[in-house]
Scaffold this active site. Structure first.
Site, short mmCIF file in Angstrom:
data_model
loop_
_atom_site.label_atom_id
_atom_site.label_comp_id
_atom_site.label_asym_id
_atom_site.label_seq_id
_atom_site.Cartn_x
_atom_site.Cartn_y
_atom_site.Cartn_z
CG HIS A 162 24.31 11.52 -7.70
ND1 HIS A 162 24.47 10.16 -7.58
CD2 HIS A 162 23.15 11.69 -8.39
CE1 HIS A 162 23.44 9.53 -8.16
NE2 HIS A 162 22.64 10.43 -8.66
N GLY A 193 19.12 6.81 0.40
CA GLY A 193 19.11 6.69 -1.05
C GLY A 193 17.68 6.78 -1.55
N PRO A 194 16.82 5.87 -1.13
CG PRO A 194 15.88 3.78 -0.75
CD PRO A 194 17.09 4.61 -0.43
CG ASP A 222 -13.94 -2.55 6.84
OD1 ASP A 222 -15.06 -2.00 6.86
OD2 ASP A 222 -13.10 -2.44 7.74
CG HIS A 272 -10.34 -1.91 4.35
ND1 HIS A 272 -10.51 -1.05 3.29
CD2 HIS A 272 -10.19 -1.12 5.45
CE1 HIS A 272 -10.49 0.20 3.73
NE2 HIS A 272 -10.30 0.18 5.04
#
Lengths: 680, 680
Positions: free
Chosen positions: A31, A128-129, A483, A487
């Site tokens: 890049h 990066g992420p 729940d 959950h």
């Protein structure tokens, strides 16, 4: 028309740009556009503002620089090279040599496609992420503030530093960035500065396609100070913006810099074609003409490295020397505090850190492992000052509060506490923990096990960066009860066991909880995960059954028959006591059964072959695994004849004690499965 | 002092509150405080604004109501009961009967702890995991806008509806909500209204601990219209706020309602104690006194159901009748458009939808499966008008753009296009896809495989809700190459295969790509995942090897020996051609080998036992699986003697063609493993 390179500033900026272009072209991938655009932004910061000594890149008082838009990795590699940053190993070698840059994105080059913290000194975190770097930077800023407020004393202003993160549209679009910005604004982290590269270009085209936020207003709403720089090439405006950050004492700062991607490239500037692919030789030649750049490929004029040495280098050395003088005085005046701080920074556990590790009495009614976990966490943390952390607004449920005197809370108006309140922001919580860990701490974070999904990208980065972050996940199965399925984790144990370099503990009783925390604390090169119950677990009679210290080996024989077993039962967590019951029934029925407790599959796999064979002899094909999750991660131990007692699909909403029989997870089912497995 | 219940409005509001309190108390678990606080907010919306016919709850023109704060489930159960909403099965039964409410949170009651879309008609989406409901609502609003702009004609304003979502602090703290709000603002979804319950209370205590955003300013920055209601009990202000939303035509609306959790409870109102636990009998009695409520437990005064019938009911019936009249006229004037729209709403695939499914010629150089995938997607989507979707700013890389005439783009100023631009917001993208799917569409979304982690919570909900969302993940292994470990999935195949009710396809060549899409389209009760390569894959010679239609059974024998094989090779995706090479070498070496292509483990597991045994005979212990990921999900087929060729840890940054040999993923290694497995 060429831009003159008469000034040393421009020459240095263009050196960053040309190195980046050349490296991407040589790699034929990468890049180039963002390093070209942001070279003046990074140059101005490093040469005029960053407190950083290139000869001592791990100096604890340094300012941190995070390249959140990690795809622009050549920007940081160029900076580290030009600034002469040394390796941390004391070898006097450059962290990034020109040969490393020439091998950008090649096997064995430290200059990976995205910057990796474990490859290159000076890369403060792997990025990066998108969104992760900025969220990490919040953790670093919290660490700096923690030190400043907890360890400084009147007349001894030693600790504290600033944290800068350079980020892109992509970073800011990610939800984790918004979570992190919201926490930073709430906590008034005035030592934090994000620099936003407002280039109007994304991969699909113009940001108009999908991004039209008024970023400044949004960040003002999040409690940030916002400064705009209308031109990334205007060094005066950039300097003023950094000064404005440094003068702001009650909130974090966002500097919005309008930039042109691939600035200077005659045909590719301001196009998304310049984002993720080499410019091509012809465009590079033409761009270098625009820059007035006459050097050969990969040539770095010595004036530029001299210039960095005289600016960043001299300032950094002076700052570090001054810091060391101050620290010496501090150490004399406050030896206990200095010792504690040095102990933290050593990265080692204090001696006797586990002196108060609890042991638990036999107790058939027992205790929820979240509760014993909270007790154990406190017993350790009070002896380990590097431990800090908290929950994503679930502390009363996860029981992870540090309750001992002096623990304190990290609040908007008091940054000295060790209990952190992350709000309902699991993803930022984990990413912040990575930042805390990279700053020398042993952070823990907690939420319900099912919500581990919300923070998975950050957990993966803990594993890649080999960071000993501790994840404490409670409410770990259908044992959650009413729940309901959203959950109730079912796939999460297998899904986490699939990630490399993670140790997942699911202790079966309170004494295994104690031993699991001990084993986790001793792991320093990977994250550990505690998987704990909402419901009570019997505390086993360790006179009758084997000692819980076997936890240190991941899996161990809890109860055995004489001779070779016909069947081996394996279990973890809340199913261990079911397996004990089944073992007793089988034994009473005359079946030769062995019971293996397997609180940590990954630790067990690290044992030598002989030990593993002694626990799970390959000659025994009769096998049953019991776990209130899916089967996948047990197949390795089951073979074709083994049976599994656990979940096949999602859970249901009902009281927990009804759900286990409803889904067929009972001692009787284990007995049945054992007999079937023996029959083959 | 009691609040008078003289007005029918107050009586109805209090009926919602008391039903909620009673149900939570009977269950001895649940969240009473929010239903009590928001009863007037929901009442005002349903009685005065929502276009919804309780007798036709699936009427396509209805307004949608989403309870994003799913823990407050008794609010929606109370509303559905009081409003007399019928089951969608035409049985004239109430969707929520009083007996269902009495069994709130019990096994087999449709009134689960959190509202489940597949349990209760009128629950438009499953909520509970925070942030998901509001993000789903953006998808619903996009569906409404798509219909309005694509299908309406001048003089025939038939389509389009409004979408309301009720949300909490927790929803808004989650990053996914910010991503979704940013897209909604960008796209100017003026049919979308979020109502934010600003109650200042979270589980750990006051929101001051962790949440001090200026939410109004933030949302203004995101391009929203913001209205504040200073008191949740002021019906006049609430009505004005809803009117303000309806009058706003160029942006979504956020209504910020200041509420008091557990309003009316003498000792527990405005405390976090009222968030997630029953109030207790004494507090309930005292609260009912405050409300002036004199009825027995679970008693619903008929005036209240009559009142809903006369408000919501009459308005909804009139609206639906009017809509049907309009639609009849439309159908007459625009029969083709009406037919297409009805076809979409039927939830069925059109006849001949797969007529143009491509087949690919044998080609040793081959094609990347992302590229063949794009071609196949287009071939299907042009015949299936319910297919719409897009990418998280990676369309040029994932190749998921719909390129045929009339596909169009869904843009801020034109909502009629089928190509969506989600920006770098993976999590919201997936959650929006759930919303689109719940609105009758067959959405697809795409990003790089490694970033599936970012959207995992929404994908899990696709699986729980049995929604046929298609996830297209490209760049599926170390084949990504230079971008390095953060961009190279290794654990993701196993981690996704662990989730129940998901079908994961990793086709091995272009013809398997075609067949995988076909199989995925035919699955209507679960999400499907396409896992595709960045790099080229040879297109196999299907004269020599078995036909790719075997893909429909998940796994099939691609090449075989005569008689019983000594070893079975299993492979997917980019490793299939390696396995073919290994098979040929083994055969040339005189080894009796079978090669099984396994593009979809989950489909294979759905086949009958006889077929599975015919593909993988249990008598054959020599087995090798090859996949450029971790081993975990292959153990089930390997047994103790099987071998695995794949990844053991994270990847590295280098050209892809160097990485496969570097990590030992080659045909020679497969041959070696096969011989070792035969030897046992």
């Amino acid at each position: 028309m060429s831009v003159s390179t008469t000034s040393i500033e421009q020459l240095t900026i263009n050196a960053i740009r040309t190195l980046s272009m050349d490296a991407v072209q040589a790699a034929n991938s990468g890049h180039p556009g963002t390093p070209m655009a942001l070279a003046p932004v990074a140059y101005t910061l490093w040469s005029n503002h960053l407190n950083y000594d290139p000869n001592y890149p791990r100096w604890a008082g340094r300012d941190r620089f995070v390249l959140s838009c990690g795809h622009a990795s050549m920007l940081i590699y160029s900076l580290l090279h030009l600034a002469g940053v040394k390796k941390a190993d004391g070898s006097d070698e450059l962290s990034v040599k020109i040969d490393d840059i020439k091998k950008f994105r090649q096997l064995h080059s430290p200059c990976a496609g995205h910057p990796e913290s474990y490859e290159v000194t000076g890369v403060e975190t792997t990025t990066g992420p998108l969104g992760q770097g900025v969220a990490n930077s919040v953790g670093m800023a919290m660490a700096g503030e923690f030190e400043r407020t907890r360890y400084n004393r009147p007349g001894h202003e030693v600790f504290g530093y600033d944290v800068y993160a350079l980020c892109s549209d992509g970073d800011l679009m990610e939800g984790v960035a918004c979570e992190a910005a919201s926490i930073a604004g709430h906590l008034k982290l005035s030592n934090l500065c994000w620099i936003y590269d407002d280039n109007h270009i994304t991969i699909e085209g113009d940001t108009d396609l999908a991004f039209s936020e008024d970023v400044a207003t949004k960040f003002e709403g999040l409690g940030w100070h916002v400064v705009k720089v209308s031109d990334a090439n205007n060094l005066g405006l950039l300097n003023a913006a950094y000064d404005s950050f440094k003068a702001t004492e009650d909130k974090p700062t966002l500097i919005i810099v309008r930039s042109i991607i691939a600035w200077g490239a005659p045909t590719m500037a301001n196009t998304h074609g310049a984002h993720g692919a080499p410019l091509g030789e012809a465009e590079i030649t033409a761009t270098k003409e625009v820059y007035g750049w006459s050097y050969d490929k990969f040539v770095v004029p010595t004036e530029t490295t001299d210039h960095f040495a005289e600016t960043l280098g001299d300032r950094g050395e002076a700052a570090r020397t001054e810091w060391e003088k101050k620290f010496a005085a501090y150490e004399k005046a406050f030896p206990a505090e200095a010792k504690e701080w040095k102990q933290i920074m050593s990265g080692k556990l204090p001696t006797s850190w586990d002196a108060d590790l609890p042991t638990f009495e036999t107790n058939p009614k027992g205790v929820a492992s979240r509760a014993s976990g909270g007790q154990v966490l406190n017993a350790i943390a009070k002896s380990v000052p590097s431990m800090l952390g908290g929950s994503a607004d679930l502390e009363p449920s996860t029981k992870t509060g540090l309750k001992f005197p002096g623990a304190g809370s990290f609040l908007a108006d008091d940054h000295s506490g060790r209990n952190m309140h992350f709000g309902i922001r699991e993803h930022a919580m984990a990413s912040i923990a990575n930042g805390l860990c990279l700053s020398g701490y042993r952070p823990f974070v907690s939420t319900f096990f099912v919500f581990s999904d919300y923070l998975r990208p950050a957990l993966r980065l803990s594993a890649i960066m080999q960071l000993p972050v501790m994840y404490i996940f409670t409410h770990d199965s259908i044992g959650v009860g009413e729940d309901g399925p959203t959950h109730q984790p079912v796939e999460h144990l297998s899904a986490l066991r699939a990630i490399p370099n993670v140790a997942i503990f699911r202790p079966g009783d309170a004494n295994e909880v104690s031993q699991s925390y001990k084993a986790a604390m001793e792991l320093t090169d990977r994250p550990s995960i505690m998987v704990l119950t909402r419901q009570n677990l019997p505390t086993l009679d360790r006179e009758k059954y084997a000692c819980a210290t076997g936890t240190a080996r991941g899996g161990y024989v809890l109860a055995d028959c004489s001779g070779t077993p016909e069947v081996i039962l394996m279990a973890t967590g809340s199913e261990l006591s079911l397996a004990v019951e089944a073992y007793e029934k089988l034994t009473a029925d005359g079946v030769k059964a062995r019971l293996v407790s397997m609180p940590c599959v990954e630790l067990f796999e690290l044992q030598d072959a002989e030990y593993k064979e002694s626990v799970l002899p390959s000659s025994v094909a009769g096998r049953v695994a019991v776990e209130a999750g899916v089967q996948q991660s047990w197949d390795r131990y089951l073979g074709f004849r083994g049976k599994f007692v656990g979940m096949k699909g999602f859970g249901a909403s009902a009281p927990a004690e009804e759900l286990f029989p409803y889904f067929g997870i009972t001692a009787d089912k284990v007995v049945e499965a054992a007999k079937a497995s023996i029959a083959g």
